[in-house]
Write an enzyme that holds these catalytic residues in place. Structure first.
Site, PDB file in Angstrom:
ATOM      1  N   GLU A 183      -8.377   1.315  -7.164  1.00 12.53           N
ATOM      2  CA  GLU A 183      -9.175   0.871  -6.008  1.00 12.53           C
ATOM      3  C   GLU A 183      -9.473   2.006  -5.038  1.00 12.53           C
ATOM      4  O   GLU A 183      -8.667   2.315  -4.157  1.00 12.53           O
ATOM      5  CB  GLU A 183      -8.453  -0.266  -5.264  1.00 12.53           C
ATOM      6  CG  GLU A 183      -9.253  -0.731  -4.045  1.00 12.53           C
ATOM      7  CD  GLU A 183      -8.595  -1.856  -3.250  1.00 12.53           C
ATOM      8  OE1 GLU A 183      -7.415  -2.148  -3.478  1.00 12.53           O
ATOM      9  OE2 GLU A 183      -9.281  -2.441  -2.404  1.00 12.53           O
ATOM     10  N   LYS A 238     -11.724  -1.346  -9.009  1.00  9.87           N
ATOM     11  CA  LYS A 238     -11.947  -2.221  -7.848  1.00  9.87           C
ATOM     12  C   LYS A 238     -12.675  -1.426  -6.766  1.00  9.87           C
ATOM     13  O   LYS A 238     -12.037  -0.781  -5.927  1.00  9.87           O
ATOM     14  CB  LYS A 238     -10.602  -2.752  -7.339  1.00  9.87           C
ATOM     15  CG  LYS A 238     -10.691  -3.584  -6.074  1.00  9.87           C
ATOM     16  CD  LYS A 238      -9.447  -4.425  -5.861  1.00  9.87           C
ATOM     17  CE  LYS A 238      -9.496  -5.129  -4.521  1.00  9.87           C
ATOM     18  NZ  LYS A 238      -8.489  -6.175  -4.387  1.00  9.87           N
ATOM     19  N   SER A 271       0.407  -6.651   2.823  1.00 12.40           N
ATOM     20  CA  SER A 271       1.728  -6.178   3.248  1.00 12.40           C
ATOM     21  C   SER A 271       2.149  -7.035   4.443  1.00 12.40           C
ATOM     22  O   SER A 271       1.323  -7.748   5.030  1.00 12.40           O
ATOM     23  CB  SER A 271       1.643  -4.706   3.654  1.00 12.40           C
ATOM     24  OG  SER A 271       0.770  -4.595   4.763  1.00 12.40           O
ATOM     25  N   GLY A 293      -9.664 -10.520  -1.205  1.00 13.95           N
ATOM     26  CA  GLY A 293      -8.572 -10.940  -0.343  1.00 13.95           C
ATOM     27  C   GLY A 293      -9.140 -11.858   0.719  1.00 13.95           C
ATOM     28  O   GLY A 293      -9.143 -13.086   0.590  1.00 13.95           O
TER      29      GLY A 293
HETATM   30  P1  13P Z   1     -10.432  -7.662   0.784  1.00 16.96           P
HETATM   31  O1  13P Z   1     -11.203  -8.473  -0.243  1.00 16.96           O
HETATM   32  O2  13P Z   1     -10.003  -8.463   1.972  1.00 16.96           O
HETATM   33  O3  13P Z   1     -11.108  -6.371   1.110  1.00 16.96           O
HETATM   34  O4  13P Z   1      -9.049  -7.292   0.099  1.00 16.96           O
HETATM   35  C1  13P Z   1      -9.016  -6.837  -1.188  1.00 16.96           C
HETATM   36  C2  13P Z   1      -7.896  -5.904  -1.349  1.00 16.96           C
HETATM   37  O5  13P Z   1      -7.041  -6.098  -2.177  1.00 16.96           O
HETATM   38  C3  13P Z   1      -7.849  -4.688  -0.525  1.00 16.96           C
HETATM   39  O6  13P Z   1      -6.912  -3.792  -1.049  1.00 16.96           O
END
Ligand code: 13P
Length: 340
Positions: A178, A220, A26, A292
């Site tokens: 997730e 996830k 975001s 991420g």
């Molecule tokens: P990270 O791999 O940095 O945890 O981010 C993944 C993600 O999409 C968190 O919602």
């Protein structure tokens, strides 16, 4: 619901060697990442940074899907090609983060609930028109030294995830579900395993009750790992064993893929853990990544907002994609980090 379509999109995202790039920060989150490299978070800088990621040559061998933020789905390359179109033309499935963030859960002062269900059906229709074929919703579960998360906090978040997943599948959009148990805190690996087990059990109970097609979704999860402040950190092997033990018990074999979040692990640790988990296979699901920070932190450090660093940034990105592509098959070794 077109079950065949959902199944085939879910499978394509976790095809051989492939995983997901989570580039759906975001605006407040990308600002934090840019602050670290002293780059101003303007709309153009955010666009340019994402363009650098999405135009890196060769990533399509390792990246099956990219999760975008609303603003990014509306943006495109310098020459005007929408990002969703660019990604699709490279064989990468475009996706969209649709939750509106984790907010305080009323009357449960230490817990959070993810918002964004109101109007979600209409937003999904628009995102689908713009080319999104999958979506993501993140629930955030914190562990503390007392009684958090509560059974109610877990159930409320599991319910939200299932409502979202059902709305996605109604429109033939593959939901990435997730439930993230944060690494913050001093809890040990055993506590993480207990909480992850409870959360996954609650999530699949709700998904089933909401008639979500397991074959047409991706999970996830976090890995089962001690909190960053825990005095007893664990070996790569122990993390992999605990993670697989937990997932094997609570994730139905019908789910085509598990794509881990990195959650604040270093890029190398996230790759090493994924590798070790895959070395313990074969598993009933594809086991891959949806990173991420573990894919992007080294890229941001190489780029620093300077056009002169473009090729270094793209080389760094391709390397992380390659190494995670190997880890996804259990073929990574830590020594590859330093090899040229
Ligand atoms: P990270 O791999 O940095 O945890 O981010 C993944 C993600 O999409 C968190 O919602």
């Amino acid at each position: 619901m077109n079950k065949d379509k959902l199944r085939s999109v879910a499978k394509a995202i976790v095809a051989k060697q492939k995983g997901v790039l989570a580039a759906d920060e975001s605006n407040p989150t990308i600002k934090k990442r840019f602050d670290l490299i002293k780059v101003e978070s303007t709309e153009e800088n955010r666009r340019r940074y994402r363009e650098i990621l999405f135009t890196t040559e060769g990533i399509e061998r390792y990246i099956g899907g990219v999760i975008l933020f609303d603003e990014t789905l509306r943006q495109g390359t310098r020459d005007g090609t929408p990002f969703a179109e660019l990604l699709s033309s490279r064989g990468i499935v475009p996706g969209i983060k649709v939750d509106k963030g984790a907010k305080a859960l009323a009357l449960y002062p230490e817990e959070k609930i993810t918002e964004g269900l109101d109007g979600l059906r209409e937003r999904l229709v628009e995102y689908k028109q713009m080319g999104a074929k999958f979506a993501k919703w993140r629930a955030v579960i914190e562990i503390n030294e007392r009684d958090v998360p509560t059974t109610f906090g877990i159930r409320a978040n599991a319910h939200g995830l299932a409502r979202y997943a059902a709305l996605c599948q109604e429109l033939d959009i593959v939901p990435i579900v997730e439930p993230e148990i944060l690494m913050d805190g001093a809890h040990d690996i055993e506590r993480c395993e207990v909480v992850t087990s409870k959360v996954l059990e609650a999530v699949f109970t709700e998904l089933d009750a909401h008639r979500v097609l397991f074959e047409g979704m991706l999970l996830k999860p976090n890995m089962v790992i001690p909190g960053i402040k825990c005095a007893r950190q664990e070996s790569v092997q122990r993390v992999a064993e605990a993670t697989i033990r937990c997932l094997a018990r609570y994730v139905p074999a019908a789910v085509p893929g598990i794509v881990f979040l990195s959650g604040g692990q270093s890029a190398e640790d996230a790759t090493d853990h994924l590798n070790s988990i895959n070395m313990m296979g074969p598993h009933p699901w594809q086991v891959s990544f949806s990173y991420g920070r573990a894919l992007q932190a080294p890229v941001l450090a190489a780029w620093k907002g300077l056009e002169g660093n473009l090729s270094a940034a793209q080389e760094t990105f391709l390397k992380r994609c390659q190494l995670n592509g190997l880890a996804r098959d259990g073929k990574y070794a830590r020594s590859m980090e330093t090899a040229g």
